[in-house]
Design a protein around this motif. Sequence first.
Motif, short mmCIF file in Angstrom:
data_model
loop_
_atom_site.label_atom_id
_atom_site.label_comp_id
_atom_site.label_asym_id
_atom_site.label_seq_id
_atom_site.Cartn_x
_atom_site.Cartn_y
_atom_site.Cartn_z
N GLU A 149 -10.77 -4.62 -0.48
CA GLU A 149 -10.07 -5.89 -0.64
C GLU A 149 -9.39 -6.24 0.69
O GLU A 149 -8.96 -5.33 1.42
CB GLU A 149 -8.99 -5.78 -1.73
CG GLU A 149 -9.52 -5.82 -3.13
CD GLU A 149 -9.81 -7.24 -3.58
OE1 GLU A 149 -8.94 -8.11 -3.47
OE2 GLU A 149 -10.93 -7.47 -4.02
N PRO A 150 -9.27 -7.53 1.04
CA PRO A 150 -8.55 -7.88 2.27
C PRO A 150 -7.15 -7.31 2.33
O PRO A 150 -6.69 -6.88 3.38
CB PRO A 150 -8.52 -9.41 2.22
CG PRO A 150 -9.71 -9.79 1.41
CD PRO A 150 -9.86 -8.71 0.37
N SER A 151 -6.47 -7.28 1.18
CA SER A 151 -5.10 -6.80 1.15
C SER A 151 -5.01 -5.28 1.26
O SER A 151 -3.92 -4.72 1.36
CB SER A 151 -4.40 -7.25 -0.15
OG SER A 151 -5.14 -6.85 -1.28
N SER A 152 -6.16 -4.59 1.25
CA SER A 152 -6.17 -3.14 1.36
C SER A 152 -6.33 -2.66 2.80
O SER A 152 -6.40 -1.46 3.04
CB SER A 152 -7.30 -2.55 0.50
OG SER A 152 -7.13 -2.85 -0.86
N VAL A 153 -6.42 -3.60 3.73
CA VAL A 153 -6.66 -3.22 5.12
C VAL A 153 -5.55 -2.30 5.63
O VAL A 153 -5.81 -1.26 6.27
CB VAL A 153 -6.76 -4.47 6.02
CG1 VAL A 153 -6.80 -4.07 7.49
CG2 VAL A 153 -8.01 -5.27 5.67
N ALA A 154 -4.29 -2.67 5.37
CA ALA A 154 -3.17 -1.88 5.90
C ALA A 154 -3.16 -0.46 5.33
O ALA A 154 -2.62 0.46 5.96
CB ALA A 154 -1.84 -2.58 5.60
N THR A 155 -3.76 -0.28 4.16
CA THR A 155 -3.80 1.06 3.56
C THR A 155 -4.67 2.00 4.37
O THR A 155 -4.48 3.23 4.34
CB THR A 155 -4.33 0.97 2.11
OG1 THR A 155 -3.54 0.04 1.37
CG2 THR A 155 -4.26 2.32 1.40
N THR A 156 -5.65 1.45 5.11
CA THR A 156 -6.54 2.31 5.89
C THR A 156 -5.80 3.03 7.02
O THR A 156 -6.22 4.11 7.44
CB THR A 156 -7.69 1.49 6.51
OG1 THR A 156 -7.15 0.54 7.44
CG2 THR A 156 -8.47 0.75 5.45
N PHE A 157 -4.70 2.44 7.50
CA PHE A 157 -4.04 2.97 8.69
C PHE A 157 -3.56 4.41 8.49
O PHE A 157 -3.64 5.23 9.41
CB PHE A 157 -2.86 2.09 9.08
CG PHE A 157 -3.24 0.67 9.39
CD1 PHE A 157 -4.52 0.34 9.81
CD2 PHE A 157 -2.31 -0.36 9.24
CE1 PHE A 157 -4.87 -0.97 10.08
CE2 PHE A 157 -2.66 -1.68 9.51
CZ PHE A 157 -3.95 -1.98 9.92
N ASP A 158 -3.06 4.74 7.30
CA ASP A 158 -2.61 6.10 7.03
C ASP A 158 -3.39 6.76 5.90
O ASP A 158 -3.44 7.99 5.83
CB ASP A 158 -1.12 6.10 6.69
CG ASP A 158 -0.25 5.97 7.92
OD1 ASP A 158 0.06 7.01 8.53
OD2 ASP A 158 0.10 4.84 8.28
N GLY A 159 -3.98 5.95 5.02
CA GLY A 159 -4.73 6.53 3.91
C GLY A 159 -5.97 7.26 4.38
O GLY A 159 -6.26 8.39 3.93
N TYR A 160 -6.72 6.65 5.29
CA TYR A 160 -7.94 7.30 5.78
C TYR A 160 -7.65 8.56 6.58
O TYR A 160 -8.30 9.60 6.37
CB TYR A 160 -8.76 6.30 6.60
CG TYR A 160 -10.04 6.87 7.15
CD1 TYR A 160 -11.08 7.25 6.31
CD2 TYR A 160 -10.21 7.04 8.52
CE1 TYR A 160 -12.25 7.78 6.81
CE2 TYR A 160 -11.39 7.56 9.03
CZ TYR A 160 -12.41 7.93 8.18
OH TYR A 160 -13.56 8.46 8.69
N PRO A 161 -6.68 8.55 7.52
CA PRO A 161 -6.37 9.80 8.22
C PRO A 161 -5.93 10.93 7.28
O PRO A 161 -6.26 12.09 7.51
CB PRO A 161 -5.22 9.40 9.16
CG PRO A 161 -5.44 7.95 9.41
CD PRO A 161 -5.96 7.41 8.11
#
Length: 508
Positions: A87-99
């Motif tokens: 989702e577009p609103s999930s972009v910021a979650t990638t910054f720490d969620g993926y690491p």
Amino acid sequence: MENLELLLHGFTIAVTVPHLALMVIGVLLGILVGVLPGLGAPNGVSLLLPLTFGMQPVSAIILLSSMYWGALFGGSVTSILFNIPGEPSSVATTFDGYPMARDGRPTTALATAFGSAAFGALVGVILITFLASWVAQVALAFGPAEYFAVYFLAFASFVGMGGSAPIKTVVALAIGFAIAAIGIDTVSGSVRLTMGIDELVKGVNFVVAVMGLFGIGELLIAVEEEFQARAVSSRVEWREVFRALGQLPKHGVALLRSAAIGCWMGITPGGPTAASFMSYGIAKRFSRRGERFGTGEVEGIIAPETADHAAGTSALLPMLSLGIPGSATAAVMMGGLMIWGLNPGPMLFVDQKDFVWGLIASMYVGNIVAVVLVLLTVPVFAALMRIPFVVIAPLIVIICAVGAYSVSNSYLDVVLMLGFGIVGYLFKKLHYPLAPLVLAIVIGDKAEDAFRQSMLMSKGSLGIFFENRLVTSLVVAGMALLLLPLVLQIVRLWRGPGEAAQEKARII
């Protein structure tokens, strides 16, 4: 007390076997839509809308809203596991969620995201329940000037509180504005920045840009660094899920602050995407561990997820009470209300009490159902991290290519996606922030339209942004955030030349 009585009546409508079954079906469909990049909640609800025409309005809206909740939750899954925002609103979650997931903690990342999202959604529903009249009065005061002021505040928050070098943040915003300007100028109707390519008249789709910047960009970095995913045990301990949820109260300040930001951006034109970015930037600035954001910090997941779901939920309030949708999905739902013969607005609360309060009650129950279902699927999602990187890498490319092509059945979108992948790679190598770039692509055109409409209304006078307390407060707050780095630099100059030199090096 009247609202509580109406809410209890709404529970008698929502908590029935058929409606609970619709919630489960809607949430499962929503999770699927959220997991698949390129679809998103608005498209998912649009596809499901024709199937609801023969249903009762209450049943139909419960199905659609449950799909909305599921999509918001599902968008976090690919963001955390594959660095591809569903989702577009999930972009910021990638910054720490993926690491965090890459570091061998996918269960912790997913459980933290889902728990934070549930809290944000709960705060949003409580807002709808008790503050409907006040929110209606605030939202009615919004015109083009207020719209621009909210967007301006979102942009300024990244310059003043984003944590990155201010000059690099401004450069990222400027590039995003340029990309957002491609296509038809909605104010004058002229075509601009298309370079003679007819397909660019429609502009650059956000989904295409995001999949390139994050999916392909991260893949290029991983290949260069010969990244090998850490194997995750196929047996996921439920103890880890409950331990992660139990740690959330320790971050109470971040939860409450992010929920407040989300609710505000939900009832105003900011929307969930801007809310998640703003919340992440503010959390990074005020956290004691702000320097660790981007490496798998828990608050880096809590802030965007809480704000995202608070904004997504509270966005339904102006749609119901004023007929002004606070998000793209709310706009699709409003179209459904009109098809069912219901007119959104203040009279809806008077003439259709069963419908309104049945919907509000279903929000409480539907979000509980969504949390239970996504938590049950955590082991499945976490086990995906065990797949070898040599298999994951081609899979990511295929998902991104198919998602980009499916947006408008155009090969140009696939080429653009690859181009954005190179941009994302260069941004990361040069340590430029991606968040301001993405935010400018998402709402840059809306901010421009609001500014130009304000100028037309005032015949070119900037005084329109200081006409009333609301718009003046927003503009002044934005200007204060823009000047904050300069003020901090001046303070350090007074403290000593050593600190001043370090600050100058950081800004440059």
